[in-house]
Scaffold this active site. Sequence first.
Site, PDB file in Angstrom:
ATOM      1  N   SER A 220       0.795  -1.241   0.000  1.00 26.84           N
ATOM      2  CA  SER A 220       0.000   0.000   0.000  1.00 26.84           C
ATOM      3  C   SER A 220       0.819   1.277   0.000  1.00 26.84           C
ATOM      4  CB  SER A 220      -0.952   0.010   1.202  1.00 26.84           C
ATOM      5  OG  SER A 220      -2.093  -0.756   0.923  1.00 26.84           O
TER       6      SER A 220
ATOM      7  N   LYS B 193       0.178   3.860  -2.624  1.00 27.44           N
ATOM      8  CA  LYS B 193      -0.768   4.984  -2.511  1.00 27.44           C
ATOM      9  C   LYS B 193      -0.068   6.323  -2.324  1.00 27.44           C
ATOM     10  CE  LYS B 193      -4.552   2.141  -0.689  1.00 27.44           C
ATOM     11  NZ  LYS B 193      -3.948   0.894  -0.204  1.00 27.44           N
TER      12      LYS B 193
ATOM     13  N   SER C  46      -5.868   3.736   4.586  1.00 22.66           N
ATOM     14  CA  SER C  46      -5.312   3.024   3.432  1.00 22.66           C
ATOM     15  C   SER C  46      -6.399   2.304   2.648  1.00 22.66           C
ATOM     16  CB  SER C  46      -4.239   2.022   3.886  1.00 22.66           C
ATOM     17  OG  SER C  46      -3.494   1.538   2.788  1.00 22.66           O
TER      18      SER C  46
ATOM     19  N   LYS D  99       2.871   6.565   4.912  1.00 21.77           N
ATOM     20  CA  LYS D  99       2.073   5.458   4.385  1.00 21.77           C
ATOM     21  C   LYS D  99       2.677   4.109   4.749  1.00 21.77           C
ATOM     22  CE  LYS D  99      -1.502   4.089   2.615  1.00 21.77           C
ATOM     23  NZ  LYS D  99      -1.326   3.106   3.692  1.00 21.77           N
TER      24      LYS D  99
END
Length: 394
Positions: free
Chosen positions: A69, A72, A129, A235
């Site tokens: 993730s 992102k 997320s 993140k």
Amino acid sequence: MKKIIFPLLTMLFVIFNVAEPILAEEEKDSEQNNQINLAENSQSALLLEKDTGKILFEKNAHEQLPPASMTKIMTLVLIMEALDDGKIKLDEKVRISEHAASMGGSQIFLEAGEEMTVKDLLKGVAVASGNDASVALAERIAGSEEAFVNMMNQKVKELGLENTNFENTTGLPSDNHYSTAYDMGLMAKELLKHEEITDYTSIYDDYLRKGTEDEFWLVNTNKLVKFYDGVDGLKTGYTREAKYCLTATALKDGMRTIAVVMGADTTKKRNSDVTQMLDFAYSQYGTKQLFESKQPVSKLEMIKADKDNIDVVTEDSVSVVYKKGEELEDIETKVTVIKDVELPMKKGSTVGKLEVIKGGKVLSETPLIIMEDVKQAGFFKLFKRSMDEMVKRG
């Protein structure tokens, strides 16, 4: 006697001429040893200072790995650019498609046909997320997730990243979806140009659909936001293939750092590696800010432009990184503005660079940009300018 003295002199000559390089190497080795125990639990890692891009530590930083993730980060870069360009607005509502609602993994449980504001979807991406929120915004901006992924890979090329390829907006497992600690660090640096992003990534918990039956509690997947002083993003990532990943950023004592780790076995080991890297950065280094982000440093004067004396500003804040205990001397800055630029120009166009120089060596370069659109001047504007110039000379 000569047989004794000559070898003795030779030995002294060797000692005095070789000792200094040996000491220098020992100091270098000592610095490397200070760093050698960092990120022991991670397959790859990177630590850099955000303003200058100076790398403070790296480990297998160019090894291609699944980013999970952390993908992102690039999704958020394009979302923030779309907001800046006015393509989307924070208060507008986005209708959720079947495709977006079908996303598995981390999600905020969007339903097909539901409407949610860009601001809340952005929270869903930055805090929880949410894969569904990522796809919903991607579809709103580009028309489809596939088109948005093309935009992501185009941005990768613009940033000069050589070891990244995206196949989706979320980081869900895909055969040809990969990046590196180095590339993720530079993507994070790009995202942090949008300073308001930390208003979202620093949220520890919040609610969506508050006060309704479908109220949803958002909790940040990056626990360091709460438990490490100065961390305000950025993140996390996890898949079985990627293991535990994190790109974190912290701002302490005026210095913003970015720490990336990939491939740790547990969240505890991942967070421990990032914590140690940040501790190292703030105990060993400091920064001195020379210019703030978007600070005017020059003027662009163009006879054929529709505006007079256009401000030329720094694209990002400009700083000098120094090892604690070092003297900051002989720091110079050099501003270069391109004179022969073509009209029209859009807001954000690069028109020069600002160099930070120490002892004749360029330490960093920061693009200089304009903060407004500039068009070709009309006939009457050019005529008036010509007359004003004649009056001045007369």
